[in-house]
Design a protein around this motif. Structure first.
Motif, PDB file in Angstrom:
ATOM      1  N   UNK A 192      -5.612   3.968   9.974  1.00  0.00           N
ATOM      2  CA  UNK A 192      -5.204   3.955   8.575  1.00  0.00           C
ATOM      3  C   UNK A 192      -3.730   4.024   8.308  1.00  0.00           C
ATOM      4  N   UNK A 193      -2.913   4.107   9.333  1.00  0.00           N
ATOM      5  CA  UNK A 193      -1.485   4.203   9.032  1.00  0.00           C
ATOM      6  C   UNK A 193      -0.590   3.754  10.168  1.00  0.00           C
ATOM      7  N   UNK A 203       9.264   6.877  10.581  1.00  0.00           N
ATOM      8  CA  UNK A 203       8.873   6.633   9.193  1.00  0.00           C
ATOM      9  C   UNK A 203       7.398   6.217   9.196  1.00  0.00           C
ATOM     10  N   UNK A 204       6.671   6.594   8.119  1.00  0.00           N
ATOM     11  CA  UNK A 204       5.232   6.385   8.092  1.00  0.00           C
ATOM     12  C   UNK A 204       4.822   5.607   6.848  1.00  0.00           C
ATOM     13  N   UNK A 205       3.767   4.813   7.018  1.00  0.00           N
ATOM     14  CA  UNK A 205       3.303   4.029   5.865  1.00  0.00           C
ATOM     15  C   UNK A 205       1.849   3.640   6.069  1.00  0.00           C
ATOM     16  N   UNK A 206       1.233   3.175   4.985  1.00  0.00           N
ATOM     17  CA  UNK A 206      -0.143   2.704   5.071  1.00  0.00           C
ATOM     18  C   UNK A 206      -0.234   1.274   5.584  1.00  0.00           C
ATOM     19  N   UNK A 207       0.799   0.473   5.269  1.00  0.00           N
ATOM     20  CA  UNK A 207       0.826  -0.918   5.732  1.00  0.00           C
ATOM     21  C   UNK A 207       2.204  -1.223   6.301  1.00  0.00           C
ATOM     22  N   UNK A 324      -5.061  -4.125  14.198  1.00  0.00           N
ATOM     23  CA  UNK A 324      -4.464  -3.079  13.361  1.00  0.00           C
ATOM     24  C   UNK A 324      -4.411  -3.565  11.915  1.00  0.00           C
ATOM     25  N   UNK A 325      -5.542  -3.506  11.205  1.00  0.00           N
ATOM     26  CA  UNK A 325      -5.552  -4.018   9.831  1.00  0.00           C
ATOM     27  C   UNK A 325      -4.489  -3.308   8.991  1.00  0.00           C
TER      28      UNK A 325
END
Lengths: 370, 463
Positions: A192-193, A203-207, A324-325
């Motif tokens: 999911x991330x 750095x982190x993100x959903x997409x 990795x959707x």
């Protein structure tokens, strides 16, 4: 800071003309977006661009690509108005029509055939004219006697690519986007991330959108993607400012609104060398004076080399990762022509999490050996 | 066929003449390319003109150039004057133009001796008509005996006082001299004066110039900490701030000078590593003890490396040539070291006073980096300090992205007038050390090159 780092909807890797167009497309839709950009001395095709918004000759072998190019060219005026209003930066975009010059009769004949094929494949949507020397001389006074003719399409245009890049960055920032200059060292996917590791932390993100140009190749496998791009060098010379004499951009010569004349374009397989080479520069200068003898009297002020980002078939690659959707890539050449579609369409695909069937043939599957 | 030399020397100032003489004396095939019509560089410009050799007004150090030029003329070498060098590639190919023809030449070693250029003075109004640099005043004087009456001189450093003193000796009226040396520098430089066995004769000469200016009744105002040029399109007055108060002096001509900085364009374009010198507040080329740069086969000597003055440049040119001759296998290490010994003694002596001068004449921050938003930084493209700061605020990662976004440094001067200011502006905005901020990426042609000449290089125009 840690709040900033964790709360991104999307991370765009790459602040070139493709990355910046997509990133702005996301923020203008209210998507929280972080751009991670490389250093000042990175290979930047976006800074070496010639500035054509070009339709003729694009997608001869791929009708989806031809349609995608035409769509972007058709969206350009609306896109340009929007960024101009938002940033007050004038990109000097003009859909003037454009010329592909042919230096001999043989070239003119094969060009004519190519244009006919393109028009047929587009079911008449693509329009063009073939001009012989006299017809060309009428539109381009001062064109040299050795130029055999040209193809003309009213669907072509040109823009100042550096102002475009500046405007996209400005528009991105004014809609809440964040940019950090920190080359990405590693990309990780955990359900999911995404995590992007850089010299300035993670750095982190959903997409995530991989739009790192030549850098996409090495990063792609970390997202389960395949982006087999290679560099191809092009060199450009720029003259001092001249009185306007060239009403239409051509693929070798373009006069900017300020009067400078850009001279291109070379295609060199020299690896990751974005320098200049005197032999190639001399050839470009020689061709320029054959096309416009008047240019012989001008001075070259600067020259540069830049690396095109080419896939094996030369077309861009658009793909969402199966492994990795949420990971997408948009990498390739023609980022200026496609900027409008990247902002207005591709950003929506990312936001919706789905690639359209209309871009199927531009995915990575075409690189698999069957 | 491209001509091939043992050594090509770029520049015929003190460093270039010394290097080429030294190399030719050992039998090397030497080509010297220089953009002026006669040897001498900026400092000994037009020294062969008979009227200049008799002129005591030009100062005693100007006459130091006579034996150097004489020796250069006696040497067996190819000397090409009026040559504009527009390329030095990392594989040691030099491109230059002369008489409307571009040529490529090669050598096993290159010695870059491109000297100094005046530091830009980006104060409000510096681009108005009637504002010139003190260096430009010197060129007019030496080449054409042209002077400007009733001018205001504003700046800092030895050349400022030398130029005013020359005007004085020639009987040209000077309206006023504004000394922009920061008051705190006098205290800061003091330890260097005693610590470095400084050259008191030079300091005395400077002091005598100053005294003569005062004795001639020319207003000499020290402690000026801000200055601007007022006027519609051309200079109407020079305004200055002293002890917190602004005053104006009306004039038609203003000469500005904040010292000189290395002319690094050719070295940078060849790919030589450079670093920022805090004391000199400028980019300097990184070299080793024999003045080898980071690019194999390329040495850089004289004020084109870092500012040391004419005598130091002459010594450096000699040392660089000896290093090159050794690299070519023409002299062994002991011969090289023996011949270099006298140059090294001379250089050490010259560098003694240099540290003192650097600290004393380091221009104030606000004179190098404009505070006012509407002060022009890039003259060619008319980009202001405010526009640059605004662009940097986007998260612009360095000078080259800034150049793309704002056109700063994109004009015909190729950043010669704005490069230093831009590096410092980015350092200020990002908090990074200037050496890390970097400089514009320079590529050939580093000077404007006629298209015909470029096209003719590989394609005869008769074809």
């Amino acid at each position: 800071m840690s709040g900033d780092r964790r709360d991104q909807d999307v991370i765009v890797v790459g602040g070139g003309v493709i990355g910046a167009a997509i990133a702005y497309g996301l923020t203008r839709r209210g998507v929280r977006t972080l751009v991670l950009d490389e250093s000042d001395r990175a290979f930047r095709a976006a800074r070496g661009n010639f500035g054509l918004v070009w339709v003729q000759g694009k997608g001869v072998s791929n009708i989806q690509y031809a349609a995608w190019t035409r769509r972007s060219a058709d969206l350009w005026a609306e896109f340009n108005d929007e960024i101009k209003e938002r940033t007050r930066i004038d990109t000097r975009y003009l859909r003037s029509g454009g010329l592909h010059l042919c230096l001999d009769e043989e070239e003119l004949a094969s060009r004519s055939l190519l244009m006919a094929n393109m028009a047929e494949a587009s079911e008449g949507v693509f329009s063009y004219e073939m001009l012989d020397h006299d017809e060309l001389a009428h539109r381009l006074p001062g064109v040299g006697p050795s130029v055999a003719g040209a193809s003309f399409s009213a669907q072509d245009g040109h823009v100042d690519p550096l102002s475009l890049l500046h405007a996209l960055h400005t528009a991105f920032k004014s809609t809440g986007g964040m940019l950090i200059s920190a080359p990405v060292t590693k990309l990780c996917y955990e359900k999911g991330g995404f995590e992007a590791k850089t010299g300035k932390g993670s750095f982190y993100s959903g997409k995530i959108v991989l739009a790192a140009g030549l850098g996409s190749r090495a990063l792609a496998p970390q997202l389960g993607l395949n982006v087999p791009v290679r560099p191809e060098r092009g060199q450009i010379l720029v003259t001092e400012r001249l009185k306007p004499f060239l009403d239409y951009p051509t693929i070798f010569i373009r006069q900017t609104e300020a009067g400078s004349v850009l001279l291109g374009d070379s295609h060199e397989e020299v690896g990751f060398d974005d320098g200049t080479d005197i032999k190639v520069m001399s050839a470009i200068a020689n061709r320029a004076r054959l096309i416009f003898p008047r240019l012989e009297r001008t001075r070259i002020l600067r020259a540069w080399g830049a690396l095109r980002i080419l896939t094996p078939d030369g077309l861009p690659v658009y793909q969402q990762s199966r492994e990795c959707p949420g990971a997408f890539t948009a990498t390739g050449h023609s980022g200026v022509t496609l900027a409008a579609a990247h902002t207005l369409d591709f950003a929506r695909f990312v936001a919706d999490g789905e690639m359209p069937a209309a871009l199927d043939s531009l995915g990575e599957d075409r690189f698999h050996v069957h | 066929m491209t001509k091939h030399y043992d050594i090509i020397v770029i520049g015929a100032g003190p460093a270039g003449m010394s290097a080429s003489r030294t190399a030719a004396a050992q039998g090397a095939r030497v080509l010297v390319l220089d953009e002026q019509s006669s040897p001498g560089g900026q400092i000994y410009r037009a020294i062969e003109k008979p009227h200049n050799q008799r002129r005591r007004e030009l100062g005693s150090s100007y006459q130091d150039g006579v034996p150097l030029v004489h020796g250069f003329r006696q040497s067996e070498l190819d000397y090409v004057n009026a040559a504009s060098v527009w390329q030095l590639s990392a594989d040691l190919e030099v491109g230059y133009s002369r008489d409307g023809i571009a040529q490529l030449v090669r050598a096993d070693r290159i010695i870059v001796a491109t000297g100094a250029q005046e530091r830009p003075v980006p104060i409000p109004g510096w681009t108005k008509r009637g504002v010139m640099t003190v260096g430009a005043a010197q060129i007019l004087l030496k080449e054409s005996s042209v002077v400007a009456s009733d001018a205001v001189f504003a700046g800092s450093g030895p050349l400022l006082y030398l130029a005013v003193h020359q005007y004085l000796e020639l009987g040209v009226p000077v309206k006023a001299v504004l000394d922009l040396t920061p008051a705190k520098n006098y205290l800061g430089a003091l330890p260097a004066l005693f610590g470095a066995r400084a050259d008191f004769a030079k300091i005395l000469e400077g002091w005598q110039w100053k005294r003569a200016i005062g004795a001639a009744g020319i207003p000499l105002l020290t402690g000026v900490d801000a200055v601007r040029i007022s006027g519609e399109k051309s200079v109407e007055s020079v305004d200055y701030r002293r002890r917190g108060e602004w005053q104006a002096i009306t004039c038609d001509t203003a000469f500005l000078h904040l010292g000189v900085v290395p002319n690094i364009n050719i070295s940078m374009a060849a790919g030589c590593d450079c670093h920022w010198s805090h004391n000199q507040a400028c980019w300097t080329v990184t070299v080793d003890d024999w003045f080898n740069s980071s690019v194999a086969g390329v040495s850089v000597a004289g004020d084109g490396v870092s500012i040391g003055g004419a005598a130091a440049a002459e010594a450096q040119g000699g040392i660089a040539a000896l290093g090159a001759l050794h690299a070519l296998g023409r002299i062994d290490a002991s011969e090289r070291d023996r011949l270099a010994a006298a140059y090294r003694i001379r250089l050490r002596k010259e560098m003694g006073i240099r540290h003192f001068l650097d600290l004393l004449f380091r221009p104030a921050d606000r004179l190098r980096v404009p505070r006012e938003a509407d002060t022009v930084v890039c003259r060619c493209e008319e980009v202001t300090a405010g526009q640059i700061r605004e662009t940097l605020d986007l998260g612009c990662c360095g000078p080259n992205q800034l150049k793309s976004f704002s056109r700063t440094g994109m004009g015909p001067c190729q950043g010669r007038f704005c490069g230093h200011t831009v590096s410092e502006l980015i350092g200020e905005a990002s908090g990074l050390p200037i050496s890390e901020v970097g400089y514009f990426r320079l590529r050939s042609p580093i000077k404007p090159l006629p298209l015909k000449e470029l096209a003719d290089l590989a394609h005869s125009s008769k074809e």
